[in-house]
Design a protein around this motif. Sequence first.
Motif, PDB file in Angstrom:
ATOM      1  N   SER A 102       2.272  18.900  -4.189  1.00  0.00           N
ATOM      2  CA  SER A 102       0.824  18.473  -4.161  1.00  0.00           C
ATOM      3  C   SER A 102       0.809  17.201  -3.170  1.00  0.00           C
ATOM      4  N   PHE A 103       1.156  16.952  -2.202  1.00  0.00           N
ATOM      5  CA  PHE A 103       1.443  15.806  -1.379  1.00  0.00           C
ATOM      6  C   PHE A 103      -0.066  15.054  -1.040  1.00  0.00           C
ATOM      7  N   SER A 104      -0.850  16.156  -1.063  1.00  0.00           N
ATOM      8  CA  SER A 104      -2.502  15.410  -0.654  1.00  0.00           C
ATOM      9  C   SER A 104      -3.151  15.154  -1.844  1.00  0.00           C
ATOM     10  N   MET A 105      -2.705  15.759  -2.832  1.00  0.00           N
ATOM     11  CA  MET A 105      -3.390  15.055  -4.144  1.00  0.00           C
ATOM     12  C   MET A 105      -2.771  13.709  -4.684  1.00  0.00           C
ATOM     13  N   GLN A 106      -1.449  13.608  -4.238  1.00  0.00           N
ATOM     14  CA  GLN A 106      -0.748  12.259  -4.662  1.00  0.00           C
ATOM     15  C   GLN A 106      -1.369  11.287  -3.751  1.00  0.00           C
ATOM     16  N   LEU A 107      -1.878  11.783  -2.467  1.00  0.00           N
ATOM     17  CA  LEU A 107      -2.338  10.567  -1.474  1.00  0.00           C
ATOM     18  C   LEU A 107      -3.637  10.273  -2.179  1.00  0.00           C
ATOM     19  N   ARG A 161      -2.607   3.122   5.538  1.00  0.00           N
ATOM     20  CA  ARG A 161      -4.009   3.280   5.106  1.00  0.00           C
ATOM     21  C   ARG A 161      -4.071   4.122   3.962  1.00  0.00           C
ATOM     22  N   LEU A 162      -4.842   3.211   2.912  1.00  0.00           N
ATOM     23  CA  LEU A 162      -4.939   3.853   1.527  1.00  0.00           C
ATOM     24  C   LEU A 162      -6.539   4.152   1.258  1.00  0.00           C
ATOM     25  N   LEU A 163      -6.942   5.313   1.015  1.00  0.00           N
ATOM     26  CA  LEU A 163      -8.127   5.703   0.797  1.00  0.00           C
ATOM     27  C   LEU A 163      -8.380   5.469  -0.820  1.00  0.00           C
ATOM     28  N   LEU A 164      -9.332   4.859  -1.207  1.00  0.00           N
ATOM     29  CA  LEU A 164      -9.574   4.693  -2.682  1.00  0.00           C
ATOM     30  C   LEU A 164     -10.206   5.711  -3.204  1.00  0.00           C
ATOM     31  N   PRO A 165      -9.907   5.858  -4.609  1.00  0.00           N
ATOM     32  CA  PRO A 165     -10.601   7.153  -5.122  1.00  0.00           C
ATOM     33  C   PRO A 165     -12.078   7.165  -5.328  1.00  0.00           C
ATOM     34  N   ALA A 166     -12.261   5.794  -5.355  1.00  0.00           N
ATOM     35  CA  ALA A 166     -13.987   5.743  -5.648  1.00  0.00           C
ATOM     36  C   ALA A 166     -14.104   4.481  -4.828  1.00  0.00           C
ATOM     37  N   PRO A 167     -15.534   4.178  -4.282  1.00  0.00           N
ATOM     38  CA  PRO A 167     -15.825   3.203  -3.633  1.00  0.00           C
ATOM     39  C   PRO A 167     -15.811   1.800  -4.503  1.00  0.00           C
ATOM     40  N   VAL A 168     -15.277   0.666  -3.946  1.00  0.00           N
ATOM     41  CA  VAL A 168     -14.998  -0.519  -4.826  1.00  0.00           C
ATOM     42  C   VAL A 168     -15.936  -1.394  -4.260  1.00  0.00           C
ATOM     43  N   LEU A 190      -7.030  -5.268  -5.152  1.00  0.00           N
ATOM     44  CA  LEU A 190      -5.579  -5.951  -4.986  1.00  0.00           C
ATOM     45  C   LEU A 190      -4.738  -4.713  -5.587  1.00  0.00           C
ATOM     46  N   PHE A 191      -5.101  -3.616  -6.455  1.00  0.00           N
ATOM     47  CA  PHE A 191      -4.089  -2.545  -7.054  1.00  0.00           C
ATOM     48  C   PHE A 191      -3.635  -1.905  -5.799  1.00  0.00           C
ATOM     49  N   ALA A 192      -4.537  -1.401  -4.764  1.00  0.00           N
ATOM     50  CA  ALA A 192      -4.594  -0.579  -3.855  1.00  0.00           C
ATOM     51  C   ALA A 192      -3.415  -1.383  -2.786  1.00  0.00           C
ATOM     52  N   LEU A 193      -4.121  -2.599  -2.701  1.00  0.00           N
ATOM     53  CA  LEU A 193      -3.102  -3.438  -1.464  1.00  0.00           C
ATOM     54  C   LEU A 193      -1.709  -3.892  -1.761  1.00  0.00           C
ATOM     55  N   LYS A 194      -1.675  -3.934  -3.192  1.00  0.00           N
ATOM     56  CA  LYS A 194       0.108  -4.231  -3.547  1.00  0.00           C
ATOM     57  C   LYS A 194       0.744  -2.908  -3.329  1.00  0.00           C
ATOM     58  N   ARG A 195       0.143  -1.940  -3.411  1.00  0.00           N
ATOM     59  CA  ARG A 195       0.996  -0.756  -3.062  1.00  0.00           C
ATOM     60  C   ARG A 195       1.307  -0.653  -1.503  1.00  0.00           C
ATOM     61  N   LEU A 196       0.400  -0.966  -0.675  1.00  0.00           N
ATOM     62  CA  LEU A 196       0.838  -1.029   0.707  1.00  0.00           C
ATOM     63  C   LEU A 196       1.589  -2.272   1.066  1.00  0.00           C
ATOM     64  N   VAL A 197       1.553  -3.142   0.387  1.00  0.00           N
ATOM     65  CA  VAL A 197       2.492  -4.406   0.573  1.00  0.00           C
ATOM     66  C   VAL A 197       3.749  -4.194   0.257  1.00  0.00           C
ATOM     67  N   LEU A 198       3.927  -3.347  -0.822  1.00  0.00           N
ATOM     68  CA  LEU A 198       5.625  -2.805  -1.187  1.00  0.00           C
ATOM     69  C   LEU A 198       5.910  -1.929  -0.242  1.00  0.00           C
ATOM     70  N   GLU A 199       5.219  -0.896   0.359  1.00  0.00           N
ATOM     71  CA  GLU A 199       5.709  -0.286   1.453  1.00  0.00           C
ATOM     72  C   GLU A 199       5.896  -1.105   2.681  1.00  0.00           C
ATOM     73  N   ARG A 235     -19.530  -1.739  -0.609  1.00  0.00           N
ATOM     74  CA  ARG A 235     -18.505  -1.304  -1.127  1.00  0.00           C
ATOM     75  C   ARG A 235     -17.524  -0.671  -0.401  1.00  0.00           C
ATOM     76  N   VAL A 236     -16.180  -0.810  -0.654  1.00  0.00           N
ATOM     77  CA  VAL A 236     -15.022  -0.493   0.205  1.00  0.00           C
ATOM     78  C   VAL A 236     -14.668   0.643  -0.345  1.00  0.00           C
ATOM     79  N   GLN A 237     -14.319   1.657   0.694  1.00  0.00           N
ATOM     80  CA  GLN A 237     -13.813   3.106   0.531  1.00  0.00           C
ATOM     81  C   GLN A 237     -12.486   3.210   1.055  1.00  0.00           C
ATOM     82  N   ALA A 238     -11.894   2.375   1.770  1.00  0.00           N
ATOM     83  CA  ALA A 238     -10.486   2.476   2.515  1.00  0.00           C
ATOM     84  C   ALA A 238      -9.889   1.206   2.897  1.00  0.00           C
TER      85      ALA A 238
END
Length: 477
Positions: free
Chosen positions: A10-15, A238-245, A252-261, A320-323
């Motif tokens: 379910s790669f699309s759901m994981q994204l 690019r990381l699409l957020l589950p809900a606008p922030v 930072l939670f989403a940014l950290k995952r991009l930084v690790l990548e 609000r940020v969405q991605a």
Amino acid sequence: MLWTCLNFPSFSMQLALRGGAVPEPLVIASGGRRPEILSCNPAALQHGIRPGMSVSAALALAPRLIERPRDPAAEAQALQNLALWAGQFTPSVSLQAPGSLLLEVEGCLRLFGGLRALNARIQSELEALGYKPSMASAPTPAAAWLFARAGIATTLLDRHELKRALAPLPLSLLNQPPATLEKLGEAGVRTFGECLKLPRDGLGRRFGQGLLDEMDRTLGKLPDPRGWFVSPARYKGRLLLPAPVAESEALLFALKRLVLELCGFLLLRNAGVTRLKVELQHEDHPTGAFVLGLSVPSRDATRIVQLLRERLHAMPLRDRVQAIVLQSEEIAALSSRNLTLFPDDQGQEEERLMLVEHLRARLGVENVHGVTSFPDHRPEYAFRREEPGKTGATTSVARRPLWLLNQPRLIARQGEQPSFGGPLTLTTGPERIESGWWDGGDIRRDYFTASNEAGETLWIYRDRGAARGWYVHGLFA
């Protein structure tokens, strides 16, 4: 050869869930006039929603259902970024669409302490990136792919054991036309082992040579050449957020995952990043962006995230940020460091550079700079800004304060005596400066050091030009 397959069910759901958990029912739907559900999150499953169900039927079960269309382009880009990240473990990485990676790992087992240690590290780091892979290792890439797709976490090392291990796997995992699989099912042949028991000549005449070749490649009887993934010069994720922030801390939670990548990509290239670009894609406003510069190349994820935190806290969000998009603007090779028996100044230099980075991240690049003297007798032109740590030109100057006012300030007089917070007593001077006639900044001044009753020491001058009067130009500490 030994292969490890990373399959992402379910790669699309994981994204969709990579940016954070979604408590509401969420589904990934196909396109078209009558979209069908391809995958569901746990909240949707609790409402009785299942893959294959129509979106309209799912809305009847969960009126607050969040529907997102599948984005094949985003999945392809995410898989390439995962291949970039996986390059830190082995240079031999192959893409297996739609949601799998194949890694040839035999040559790097000793470096990582064996297959089990390597797979455990890959599993742990993928979870930190926000993915939940199904992993399997086998002597052939096709076998590793089948085991991973079946969800069997096997580490098969002996090629002669492939036939026995593959026997219970369903034929539906093979990359064969649906018509072929349907006809085999009607004949009661549903597993790999049952298919191997059939006469090869009759199987080939009825279903084509492609079925035989795929089984032979899986068993290692035929070569299975793979195209290797070629790393691009830059990373862009690019990381699409589950809900606008609406708050920077939540980004930072989403940014950290991009930084690790990103750090996995840098490890592949034995490089560090010196310049990062972050784009914040808003709901109703144009995309905002900022650039983060590092004094020295780095691939330390903790350090980079700390700098991003400082920068985000100092920058109010317009909407609000969405991605989020993270891109490496500049990278540089990391030089090896020789350790010495006795302490040296290198550690102090690194600490100074890190301090500069933190200050620039918090205050802005334009607000943190070094100062160097410049050969000009006029005080307001005697210093220049420069990059912190650089050594510019120096000139010998008389005793002058480091704190100069942006504009000299006219002060009062009591008779012929200047006054600033009370009558001033001239202690040194005059220092006559007449300069600048060649560029239109002509000055004619007599400078004095003066003190008042409060104990303040000032740098003042008497203008001998058109302005006349007494002025305070600087303050001594």
